[in-house]
Write a protein that holds these residues in place. Structure first.
Motif, PDB file in Angstrom:
ATOM      1  N   VAL A 385       0.837  -1.201   0.000  1.00  0.00           N
ATOM      2  CA  VAL A 385       0.000   0.000   0.000  1.00  0.00           C
ATOM      3  C   VAL A 385       0.873   1.253   0.000  1.00  0.00           C
ATOM      4  O   VAL A 385       0.661   2.196  -0.775  1.00  0.00           O
ATOM      5  CB  VAL A 385      -0.949  -0.013   1.222  1.00  0.00           C
ATOM      6  CG1 VAL A 385      -1.564   1.350   1.450  1.00  0.00           C
ATOM      7  CG2 VAL A 385      -2.021  -1.078   1.050  1.00  0.00           C
ATOM      8  N   VAL A 386       1.876   1.259   0.867  1.00  0.00           N
ATOM      9  CA  VAL A 386       2.727   2.446   1.015  1.00  0.00           C
ATOM     10  C   VAL A 386       3.605   2.662  -0.221  1.00  0.00           C
ATOM     11  O   VAL A 386       3.718   3.781  -0.738  1.00  0.00           O
ATOM     12  CB  VAL A 386       3.601   2.315   2.281  1.00  0.00           C
ATOM     13  CG1 VAL A 386       4.657   3.417   2.319  1.00  0.00           C
ATOM     14  CG2 VAL A 386       2.728   2.349   3.527  1.00  0.00           C
ATOM     15  N   ALA A 387       4.200   1.586  -0.715  1.00  0.00           N
ATOM     16  CA  ALA A 387       5.108   1.722  -1.856  1.00  0.00           C
ATOM     17  C   ALA A 387       4.354   2.202  -3.089  1.00  0.00           C
ATOM     18  O   ALA A 387       4.796   3.124  -3.799  1.00  0.00           O
ATOM     19  CB  ALA A 387       5.787   0.377  -2.135  1.00  0.00           C
ATOM     20  N   ILE A 388       3.203   1.586  -3.338  1.00  0.00           N
ATOM     21  CA  ILE A 388       2.428   1.987  -4.515  1.00  0.00           C
ATOM     22  C   ILE A 388       1.892   3.399  -4.331  1.00  0.00           C
ATOM     23  O   ILE A 388       1.912   4.219  -5.258  1.00  0.00           O
ATOM     24  CB  ILE A 388       1.312   0.954  -4.785  1.00  0.00           C
ATOM     25  CG1 ILE A 388       1.951  -0.338  -5.322  1.00  0.00           C
ATOM     26  CG2 ILE A 388       0.278   1.506  -5.752  1.00  0.00           C
ATOM     27  CD1 ILE A 388       1.007  -1.490  -5.537  1.00  0.00           C
ATOM     28  N   GLY A 389       1.448   3.701  -3.124  1.00  0.00           N
ATOM     29  CA  GLY A 389       0.970   5.061  -2.860  1.00  0.00           C
ATOM     30  C   GLY A 389       2.063   6.088  -3.084  1.00  0.00           C
ATOM     31  O   GLY A 389       1.852   7.121  -3.727  1.00  0.00           O
ATOM     32  N   ALA A 390       3.235   5.818  -2.552  1.00  0.00           N
ATOM     33  CA  ALA A 390       4.339   6.783  -2.686  1.00  0.00           C
ATOM     34  C   ALA A 390       4.708   6.990  -4.154  1.00  0.00           C
ATOM     35  O   ALA A 390       4.888   8.130  -4.620  1.00  0.00           O
ATOM     36  CB  ALA A 390       5.560   6.274  -1.906  1.00  0.00           C
ATOM     37  N   PHE A 391       4.784   5.898  -4.893  1.00  0.00           N
ATOM     38  CA  PHE A 391       5.146   6.037  -6.305  1.00  0.00           C
ATOM     39  C   PHE A 391       4.090   6.811  -7.081  1.00  0.00           C
ATOM     40  O   PHE A 391       4.409   7.718  -7.863  1.00  0.00           O
ATOM     41  CB  PHE A 391       5.343   4.657  -6.949  1.00  0.00           C
ATOM     42  CG  PHE A 391       5.637   4.750  -8.416  1.00  0.00           C
ATOM     43  CD1 PHE A 391       6.922   5.043  -8.862  1.00  0.00           C
ATOM     44  CD2 PHE A 391       4.625   4.593  -9.361  1.00  0.00           C
ATOM     45  CE1 PHE A 391       7.193   5.164 -10.223  1.00  0.00           C
ATOM     46  CE2 PHE A 391       4.889   4.715 -10.720  1.00  0.00           C
ATOM     47  CZ  PHE A 391       6.167   4.996 -11.150  1.00  0.00           C
ATOM     48  N   VAL A 392       2.828   6.470  -6.862  1.00  0.00           N
ATOM     49  CA  VAL A 392       1.771   7.122  -7.642  1.00  0.00           C
ATOM     50  C   VAL A 392       1.665   8.597  -7.282  1.00  0.00           C
ATOM     51  O   VAL A 392       1.499   9.454  -8.153  1.00  0.00           O
ATOM     52  CB  VAL A 392       0.429   6.392  -7.462  1.00  0.00           C
ATOM     53  CG1 VAL A 392      -0.697   7.149  -8.175  1.00  0.00           C
ATOM     54  CG2 VAL A 392       0.517   4.971  -8.000  1.00  0.00           C
ATOM     55  N   VAL A 393       1.770   8.906  -5.998  1.00  0.00           N
ATOM     56  CA  VAL A 393       1.711  10.314  -5.596  1.00  0.00           C
ATOM     57  C   VAL A 393       2.875  11.082  -6.221  1.00  0.00           C
ATOM     58  O   VAL A 393       2.688  12.160  -6.799  1.00  0.00           O
ATOM     59  CB  VAL A 393       1.738  10.446  -4.054  1.00  0.00           C
ATOM     60  CG1 VAL A 393       1.990  11.887  -3.635  1.00  0.00           C
ATOM     61  CG2 VAL A 393       0.426   9.943  -3.475  1.00  0.00           C
ATOM     62  N   ALA A 394       4.069  10.524  -6.136  1.00  0.00           N
ATOM     63  CA  ALA A 394       5.235  11.222  -6.687  1.00  0.00           C
ATOM     64  C   ALA A 394       5.134  11.381  -8.199  1.00  0.00           C
ATOM     65  O   ALA A 394       5.310  12.487  -8.746  1.00  0.00           O
ATOM     66  CB  ALA A 394       6.519  10.458  -6.318  1.00  0.00           C
ATOM     67  N   ALA A 395       4.824  10.292  -8.878  1.00  0.00           N
ATOM     68  CA  ALA A 395       4.744  10.356 -10.340  1.00  0.00           C
ATOM     69  C   ALA A 395       3.617  11.277 -10.789  1.00  0.00           C
ATOM     70  O   ALA A 395       3.784  12.093 -11.709  1.00  0.00           O
ATOM     71  CB  ALA A 395       4.547   8.946 -10.909  1.00  0.00           C
ATOM     72  N   SER A 396       2.476  11.167 -10.124  1.00  0.00           N
ATOM     73  CA  SER A 396       1.342  12.017 -10.495  1.00  0.00           C
ATOM     74  C   SER A 396       1.681  13.489 -10.276  1.00  0.00           C
ATOM     75  O   SER A 396       1.345  14.340 -11.101  1.00  0.00           O
ATOM     76  CB  SER A 396       0.103  11.679  -9.662  1.00  0.00           C
ATOM     77  OG  SER A 396      -0.329  10.377  -9.925  1.00  0.00           O
ATOM     78  N   ALA A 397       2.314  13.772  -9.144  1.00  0.00           N
ATOM     79  CA  ALA A 397       2.639  15.172  -8.842  1.00  0.00           C
ATOM     80  C   ALA A 397       3.541  15.751  -9.921  1.00  0.00           C
ATOM     81  O   ALA A 397       3.340  16.887 -10.388  1.00  0.00           O
ATOM     82  CB  ALA A 397       3.305  15.255  -7.466  1.00  0.00           C
ATOM     83  N   VAL A 398       4.534  14.982 -10.319  1.00  0.00           N
ATOM     84  CA  VAL A 398       5.428  15.450 -11.382  1.00  0.00           C
ATOM     85  C   VAL A 398       4.629  15.759 -12.650  1.00  0.00           C
ATOM     86  O   VAL A 398       4.778  16.807 -13.269  1.00  0.00           O
ATOM     87  CB  VAL A 398       6.514  14.389 -11.680  1.00  0.00           C
ATOM     88  CG1 VAL A 398       7.270  14.721 -12.966  1.00  0.00           C
ATOM     89  CG2 VAL A 398       7.468  14.271 -10.500  1.00  0.00           C
ATOM     90  N   VAL A 399       3.749  14.853 -13.001  1.00  0.00           N
ATOM     91  CA  VAL A 399       2.970  15.037 -14.227  1.00  0.00           C
ATOM     92  C   VAL A 399       2.007  16.203 -14.092  1.00  0.00           C
ATOM     93  O   VAL A 399       1.896  17.051 -14.987  1.00  0.00           O
ATOM     94  CB  VAL A 399       2.217  13.736 -14.592  1.00  0.00           C
ATOM     95  CG1 VAL A 399       1.362  13.938 -15.834  1.00  0.00           C
ATOM     96  CG2 VAL A 399       3.199  12.602 -14.794  1.00  0.00           C
TER      97      VAL A 399
END
Lengths: 440, 440, 440
Positions: A385-399
């Motif tokens: 949950v945490v790893a996927i959340g962190a990646f998606v939040v980071a990647a989404s924010a960049v985009v």
């Protein structure tokens, strides 16, 4: 368990049968039968999941205000269209090809290869084309979650650009970690049909977008007041929820990935039952809690309760008992009633409640898996949950920030007041109703 | 023929095959194939019947006035949720477990048992879980009929309490008499997919409720005048009817209870055809009769005509010729056009016409069975109609009066005037349309 | 390839298996399995095509003005009802029985004959009843196209009389030329699922009717001005499009006519994929083109773009690569954006854009077949388009003029102004909304 590996029962049956050489020809026929059943499961359950696109469209069209209805319809059909094309051009192989315990698949467009089955070798277990169709319809679900949360103020083309990245890159990468056989799968993370892989991913992307985009003008007043902006067409929202409910039998049932043995069809039947009971539990729990808290039953919250119940059971629709399914869904329904006002309190404007129904319930469902499935553990579920959340939040924010810098994300105040339908589409969803200006 | 017994063709095929020991392994595989087909039929037809929940919701949302739309949506989703849970906790075993020619099954919650098939013995013919799913989705249909008739004036929670009793006790008991292998089945009463067992049961409960509850305020004036209260959204009502039409292929087709032999799939195909033609006959007959009587075609009556056609063929969708199916459905359509104003004349206020479409046509369809099915007779069919009617009316009346005494059934005059949506839900279904007070 | 002939793979598999006498019993069982799969494909895909009736109804209800909504709902349910009955009484045998390279089948009503399969000979490959059901649901599609184009001014009963002739005679005759094994089929004309046989036929009939009937009053002003009459309910139009999208998996997938071998199910999977991608291509292409031309995205045109994409791929959903499917659908989407204003320029009033989406895209799709299918050629495809077009235009014109002479086609000016709902049905679709006169 999702993925190209492990259709289990069908292949085992095939192997067992092949060990009896005297029956080789009959055996080959039998294995073709299993091959057809497995492929049919992908097709039938796939068209049910495709139908969820209509569910999200109607749900969101019913929950926005009339001035944004046509735009949200357009976005939902567009994102479903984009998802299919991007998953073909990039997504599928990024998610499934050669991940092998790692973080990412290959960069190549996808092409169907069913040659071995056409040559009489059914060892693949199912048609690759049928599998692609089934996996493809899942992608749009994640994007639909984003469209609902960010409705009524995000510009059309920037939103669609985000959908391109989400469906081609972000979703497939985290998908590779789990269903592609990547590092989380290797560590034992379990997410049968996507509480995390689909729903939380969409929810995290929506949450990130909502924070960057800001709330609708006038939604939050001084001193913590919240201005209600009620949905404009509640029967459409109800229809959308019931479409999602129906489609979810495909979402969860098809994720068994096989129907070619009695064991598989029994599992699918149990999955249907649990999916239905979790939705029922979520709806009734949300109804009861709104009655207790507000002394009225809130239809919108109850509908979101049903969706939350469905999201909650999605990580493990196969292992719970029927009573457990009701409870897992019921907790999802309670969470949504609590979460929606909490997000309002911190001024995160989620137009349709999708973050609560998909992200919050998705986390709950994922963490609840070890309760009924001994093959995983609370620690690895939390890590996933945490790893996927962190990646998606980071990647989404960049985009989101890149798009904002390049072309802007939000319509100007005047156009937001006017409504996206007139500003961006130049039309009205209901020109003859109510305050419509074109009433004849 | 419904019930846990008698999937006929599949089991016979299995037995025949098993008598050839040299082919034991192949035979076992083949019987697994039939097992999968039979279970798939329950699942696929079951999700079509589940979809009927959306059909009833849209039909009723389209036929009530705007001030009651959100409430009727809520009731329909709630009753579907309740039906699933109550059929698990009590209904299924009360209906099917150990009835054995009697009046009632056992009192025990249901648990799936597919262990023998998982151990390689497919003699059960189908997955018990798939059968439960299919039988479960039928239960809500009966309750949906009640919600439509009593719309716009019954209080939410008392209505839902009635649904609990209906789905847990009343429907399963009369169901036990027929599909559970009870006394009526033993006497030769035939009701293939539930003209009586589902539709009349819902209709009797609705009729009893309508009498006890009374008409909507203002519906009936002095000297027999009837104040029309037209449906607020006819495309939604049309959508609902077409959803029901689609779902009915599952309702009737799945009631073949097997798809594992050519004979079974041929029967299902014939059932699909007859179901479609009966609906067509009912729609066209109602259209023509309203044109003749009123010099205009009444869309609402024609939609009810299609539903009546579907209800009429449900008792025997397998035996009529295609021409007979059109006629059976057509008579159903005519009956509904005649019955709806008759109920108005005796001041029974049925908001959506459900008593006419489900009870009147259900009786007709049940009595018409002997015309095309020589295995039953007019006498036993009439006895079944009367016995089930008497029981449901009596049991419903007791429950309605008990609820009325305990917590009241009807909203007060002021709230009825205001509308259930504002009174009980605190919201509006269409806040921005027409006379909506929250138009922006 | 449609038709009663050539279910290919299944029969071949049967023949191959029968050549091994030692396995005769097992082989027979296996062939029964293929028989069930083939019939199931007709039934499952058939119910999806039936669902398209709801798609057309919602699309058209969303695109007409409120004063014509109830009438268009009524017409669509009525035409679906009529289509089923006429295809039974006359159409099916006219289309399929004994055409044998000629122009027409036999004049006789249809009766199911599955006796040989019931006797254990599965050589027919599938249940005749399942095939009839599947072919029947196609007929209404052609008629639905007509209803949309001619909405808002054609009288109810004359329209329905035309539907009787179209579904009983006109559609079956041109259908006989292709799917019935008639002269066009013999010459190599290829139309897998009906770009021409279904969609263009409906489009030609609609075009002919639109010319004879004339435009809606006030639609075209002096000096070439076009008065826009926007659709009254765009979420319903969107829902209708998504229903059609879903139903099209049945339309194209079921037209493989078999599912009893791995080769067949692989073909169906590829058809699903191409159908989805063509719709996506059509929607996105239309979106982009409207953005470029009008600087706004037109939702109505984009929805028609998706439909045009679906129509375009229908003539050959099995042979294109995925990229080709996107392009074929995309061209369809572009054509619709260009064609709709062109028809307005020549004052052909097509209320919902059906001529552009079904006829123009149908011609394109039919002519595009040779690009991916070497078994046909551009010359024969063009001949087929022209021959079928000429026949349908001529036959339709005769019927339209005959009906006009006998009973009139068009409501009078006063009733057109009032709206068909009040004039012909005596009610309103949305009595409480906006300018509704019965708002309470």
């Amino acid at each position: 368990m999702k993925g190209r590996i492990g259709i289990g029962a069908a292949v085992a049956a095939l192997a067992a049968t092949l060990s009896a050489p005297a029956f080789a020809q009959a055996a080959e026929q039998v294995s073709e039968t299993a091959y057809i059943f497995n492929s049919l499961s992908f097709l039938m359950h796939g068209f049910l999941v495709m139908w969820m696109a209509a569910g999200f469209t109607m749900l969101e069209a019913g929950l926005v205000r009339t001035k944004s209805v046509a735009t949200i319809c357009l976005k939902n059909v567009a994102l479903f269209s984009i998802a299919g094309i991007m998953f073909y051009l990039l997504g599928y192989n990024l998610m499934y090809d050669g991940v092998d315990g790692g973080f990412i698949g290959s960069i190549a467009w996808w092409a169907p290869d069913d040659a071995s089955a056409l040559a009489g070798d059914f060892g693949a277990g199912y048609s690759a084309a049928s599998d692609w169709f089934f996996q493809m319809v899942f992608v749009a679900t994640a994007a639909s979650i984003v469209s609902g949360t960010l409705a009524e103020r995000i510009k059309l083309w920037p939103f669609l650009l985000f959908v391109v990245i989400l469906t081609a890159i972000i979703y497939p990468i985290t998908g590779a970690w789990v269903w592609g056989g990547g590092w989380l799968a290797k560590m034992g993370f379990a997410d049968f049909a996507g509480s995390t892989v689909v729903h939380s991913v969409g929810g995290w992307a929506a949450l990130t977008g909502a924070i960057i985009l800001g709330a609708r003008k006038g939604k939050y007043g001084a001193k913590g007041t919240v201005h209600p902006m009620p949905g404009s067409n509640l029967p459409l929202a109800t229809l959308g929820t019931l479409i999602l409910w129906l489609g979810w039998f495909g979402f969860n049932g098809g994720s068994q990935l096989a129907m070619g043995s009695a064991a598989d069809v029994i599992a699918i039947a149990q999955i249907y039952i649990n999916t239905n009971l979790a939705a029922a539990g979520g709806f009734l729990a949300a109804m009861l809690l709104t009655q207790i808290i507000y002394k009225k039953v809130d239809l919108t919250l109850a509908l979101n309760g049903a969706i939350a119940g469905l999201v909650s059971i999605t990580a493990a629709p196969d292992t719970p008992s029927m009573g457990a399914a009701i409870l897992i869904g019921g907790v999802g329904g309670l969470l949504v009633v609590v979460a929606i006002p909490l997000f309002d309190r911190i001024k995160i404007d989620d137009v349709v409640g999708a973050i609560s129904a998909h992200l919050v319930a998705g986390i709950w469902g994922t963490l609840a898996v070890p309760i009924t499935n001994p093959d995983t553990g609370f620690g690895i579920q939390l890590l996933g949950v945490v790893a996927i959340g962190a990646f998606v939040v980071a990647a989404s924010a960049v985009v989101w920030f890149a798009i904002k810098a390049a072309m802007g994300l939000r319509v100007d105040e005047e156009n937001e007041e006017l409504g996206l339908d007139r500003a961006e589409l130049g039309l009205e969803a209901y020109p003859e109703f109510g305050s419509g200006s074109q009433a004849l």
